[in-house]
Design a protein around this motif. Structure first.
Motif, short mmCIF file in Angstrom:
data_model
loop_
_atom_site.label_atom_id
_atom_site.label_comp_id
_atom_site.label_asym_id
_atom_site.label_seq_id
_atom_site.Cartn_x
_atom_site.Cartn_y
_atom_site.Cartn_z
N ASP A 174 0.84 -1.20 0.00
CA ASP A 174 0.00 0.00 0.00
C ASP A 174 0.88 1.26 0.00
O ASP A 174 2.11 1.17 -0.07
N LYS A 233 1.63 3.47 2.30
CA LYS A 233 2.54 3.60 3.44
C LYS A 233 3.73 2.66 3.27
O LYS A 233 4.87 3.02 3.55
N GLU A 234 3.46 1.45 2.83
CA GLU A 234 4.54 0.48 2.63
C GLU A 234 5.52 0.94 1.55
O GLU A 234 6.73 0.73 1.67
N GLU A 242 -2.08 7.87 2.57
CA GLU A 242 -1.83 6.61 3.27
C GLU A 242 -3.05 6.11 4.03
O GLU A 242 -3.13 4.92 4.34
N LYS A 243 -3.97 6.98 4.34
CA LYS A 243 -5.22 6.59 5.01
C LYS A 243 -6.36 6.38 4.03
O LYS A 243 -7.47 6.07 4.42
N GLY A 244 -6.06 6.53 2.74
CA GLY A 244 -7.08 6.33 1.71
C GLY A 244 -8.10 7.45 1.63
O GLY A 244 -9.14 7.30 1.00
N LYS A 280 -4.82 -0.75 -3.16
CA LYS A 280 -4.73 -1.55 -1.93
C LYS A 280 -5.05 -0.70 -0.71
O LYS A 280 -5.74 -1.15 0.21
N THR A 281 -4.55 0.54 -0.70
CA THR A 281 -4.84 1.44 0.42
C THR A 281 -6.34 1.68 0.52
O THR A 281 -6.92 1.64 1.61
N ASN A 282 -6.99 1.90 -0.61
CA ASN A 282 -8.44 2.14 -0.61
C ASN A 282 -9.20 0.92 -0.13
O ASN A 282 -10.17 1.05 0.61
N ILE A 283 -8.76 -0.27 -0.52
CA ILE A 283 -9.42 -1.50 -0.06
C ILE A 283 -9.21 -1.67 1.44
O ILE A 283 -10.15 -1.98 2.17
N THR A 284 -8.00 -1.45 1.90
CA THR A 284 -7.67 -1.61 3.32
C THR A 284 -8.52 -0.69 4.20
O THR A 284 -9.00 -1.09 5.25
N TYR A 285 -8.72 0.53 3.75
CA TYR A 285 -9.45 1.51 4.56
C TYR A 285 -10.92 1.61 4.18
O TYR A 285 -11.63 2.47 4.68
#
Length: 82
Positions: free
Chosen positions: A2, A4-5, A32-34, A65-70
């Motif tokens: 993502d 941040k990574e 990073e927080k989407g 991936k960031t959007n999916i994660t958040y």
């Protein structure tokens, strides 16, 4: 990986990315927080790719991936159109 990574892989702090690209640190945190996606001038965008040592596809995947994660809506198409 993502957003941040991508940054942490290069051992960069949010303030480092912000100062080198010429944006606010809160902008990097929001990516990073989407909350937002990178919307940069071409020169800034190229600098971001160099800082993160990635290509456009890697960055697009990281945004997704960031959007999916958040749990945010997919904004990858907007990134591609920018």
């Amino acid at each position: 990986m993502d957003m941040k990574e991508l940054r942490e892989r290069q051992k960069l702090r949010t303030v480092d990315v912000a100062s080198r690209i010429g944006i606010g640190e809160s902008t990097v945190r929001n990516w990073e927080k989407g909350r937002t996606i990178p919307k940069l001038r071409i020169d800034q965008f190229n600098q971001l790719l160099k800082l993160y040592q990635c290509n456009f596809e890697d960055l697009t995947q990281a945004v997704e991936k960031t959007n999916i994660t958040y749990g945010t809506t997919s904004q990858t198409q907007q990134l591609e159109e920018s």
